[in-house]
Design an enzyme around this catalytic site. Sequence first.
Site, PDB file in Angstrom:
ATOM      1  N   ASN A   1      54.190  14.884  37.235  1.00  0.00           N
ATOM      2  CA  ASN A   1      53.875  13.595  37.840  1.00  0.00           C
ATOM      3  C   ASN A   1      55.077  12.936  38.513  1.00  0.00           C
ATOM      4  O   ASN A   1      54.904  12.157  39.447  1.00  0.00           O
ATOM      5  CB  ASN A   1      53.312  12.659  36.760  1.00  0.00           C
ATOM      6  CG  ASN A   1      53.239  11.222  37.216  1.00  0.00           C
ATOM      7  OD1 ASN A   1      52.417  10.865  38.068  1.00  0.00           O
ATOM      8  ND2 ASN A   1      54.109  10.373  36.676  1.00  0.00           N
TER       9      ASN A   1
ATOM     10  N   SER B   1      49.599  14.125  46.820  1.00  0.00           N
ATOM     11  CA  SER B   1      49.317  12.887  47.547  1.00  0.00           C
ATOM     12  C   SER B   1      48.470  13.222  48.761  1.00  0.00           C
ATOM     13  O   SER B   1      48.490  14.358  49.257  1.00  0.00           O
ATOM     14  CB  SER B   1      50.635  12.246  48.013  1.00  0.00           C
ATOM     15  OG  SER B   1      50.412  11.191  48.926  1.00  0.00           O
TER      16      SER B   1
ATOM     17  N   TYR C   1      58.784  12.398  53.529  1.00  0.00           N
ATOM     18  CA  TYR C   1      57.928  12.231  52.345  1.00  0.00           C
ATOM     19  C   TYR C   1      56.689  13.108  52.465  1.00  0.00           C
ATOM     20  O   TYR C   1      56.315  13.812  51.516  1.00  0.00           O
ATOM     21  CB  TYR C   1      57.517  10.762  52.165  1.00  0.00           C
ATOM     22  CG  TYR C   1      56.539  10.591  51.019  1.00  0.00           C
ATOM     23  CD1 TYR C   1      56.937  10.800  49.705  1.00  0.00           C
ATOM     24  CD2 TYR C   1      55.202  10.258  51.252  1.00  0.00           C
ATOM     25  CE1 TYR C   1      56.042  10.686  48.649  1.00  0.00           C
ATOM     26  CE2 TYR C   1      54.302  10.136  50.205  1.00  0.00           C
ATOM     27  CZ  TYR C   1      54.734  10.348  48.905  1.00  0.00           C
ATOM     28  OH  TYR C   1      53.832  10.237  47.864  1.00  0.00           O
TER      29      TYR C   1
ATOM     30  N   PRO D   1      46.290  11.650  45.133  1.00  0.00           N
ATOM     31  CA  PRO D   1      45.794  10.277  45.293  1.00  0.00           C
ATOM     32  C   PRO D   1      46.188   9.668  46.630  1.00  0.00           C
ATOM     33  O   PRO D   1      47.221  10.013  47.219  1.00  0.00           O
ATOM     34  CB  PRO D   1      46.477   9.515  44.151  1.00  0.00           C
ATOM     35  CG  PRO D   1      47.154  10.547  43.300  1.00  0.00           C
ATOM     36  CD  PRO D   1      47.409  11.714  44.194  1.00  0.00           C
TER      37      PRO D   1
ATOM     38  N   LEU E   1      46.054   5.473  48.082  1.00  0.00           N
ATOM     39  CA  LEU E   1      46.780   4.249  47.722  1.00  0.00           C
ATOM     40  C   LEU E   1      46.517   3.836  46.271  1.00  0.00           C
ATOM     41  O   LEU E   1      45.405   3.466  45.912  1.00  0.00           O
ATOM     42  CB  LEU E   1      46.367   3.123  48.670  1.00  0.00           C
ATOM     43  CG  LEU E   1      46.935   3.258  50.097  1.00  0.00           C
ATOM     44  CD1 LEU E   1      46.125   2.408  51.069  1.00  0.00           C
ATOM     45  CD2 LEU E   1      48.404   2.860  50.125  1.00  0.00           C
TER      46      LEU E   1
ATOM     47  N   THR F   1      51.120   0.802  42.166  1.00  0.00           N
ATOM     48  CA  THR F   1      52.122   1.065  41.130  1.00  0.00           C
ATOM     49  C   THR F   1      53.463   0.525  41.631  1.00  0.00           C
ATOM     50  O   THR F   1      53.510  -0.239  42.590  1.00  0.00           O
ATOM     51  CB  THR F   1      52.263   2.583  40.860  1.00  0.00           C
ATOM     52  OG1 THR F   1      52.760   3.202  42.052  1.00  0.00           O
ATOM     53  CG2 THR F   1      50.931   3.205  40.483  1.00  0.00           C
TER      54      THR F   1
END
Length: 251
Positions: free
Chosen positions: A85, A138, A151, A181, A183, A186
């Site tokens: 993660n 992502s 990124y 995922p 948006l 966090t």
Amino acid sequence: MNETVFITGATSGIGKATAELFANHKFKLILCGRRQERLVHLKEQLGALTTVHTLNFDVRDKDAVKKAIDSLPEEFSKISILINNAGNAHGLDTIQEGSITDWDAMLDINVKGLLYVSKAIIPKMITQNKGHIINIGSTAGKEVYPRGNVYCASKHAVDAINQGMRIDLNQHGIRVGALNPGLVETEFSQVRFKGDDERAENVYKGFQALKPEDIADIILFTVTRPYHVNIADLVVMPTAQASSTIVNKTL
């Protein structure tokens, strides 16, 4: 549950929510992170629910990763589930204006860190001829958006590693899958914008973003399927999000 779950980036966001949910379901937990004070608090919080062991290291440091995982006591040595993660975004600049320091941080954490941790744990799973690896990717690994460049590249790498890992570990009966995922509200944007709270908060204004608990719930669902079922690649976005650049802020 007798299964032991190893979670990187466990002190905040998706990692923390996953640790809390898994503790409620009595999984044994190995929680990893850079912030020792948060690990101590998490162990105190979840130790009343299940057996918890913490490891304080930075995934970018391959020697620290190996040393920490080699130090695991016998009780925690048989890792059933690895949740890769840990990850970060740094900056939102064009490629020509990008910071090399930011690039290094994203590639070192998102790509090399995932590889270092996996390299240390996979042999244990091969010995057991069983295991489950969840790589947190992502939607940035499925498309490229303006100023996302490096990124997005790092998360495309996670997507490729996930596929390659699944192929290579197939002969050992190890399940491998990615959860990607969109948006999720966090600390992610606070890190990306380097403490600019107003800019970070604006990312999530005007619509209902995913919560870390939403992702934790999906991870729990994924790892509790019958063993012949492997959720290989899953994309999840809030209802308001259609792509990285299209978000309906009227919902």
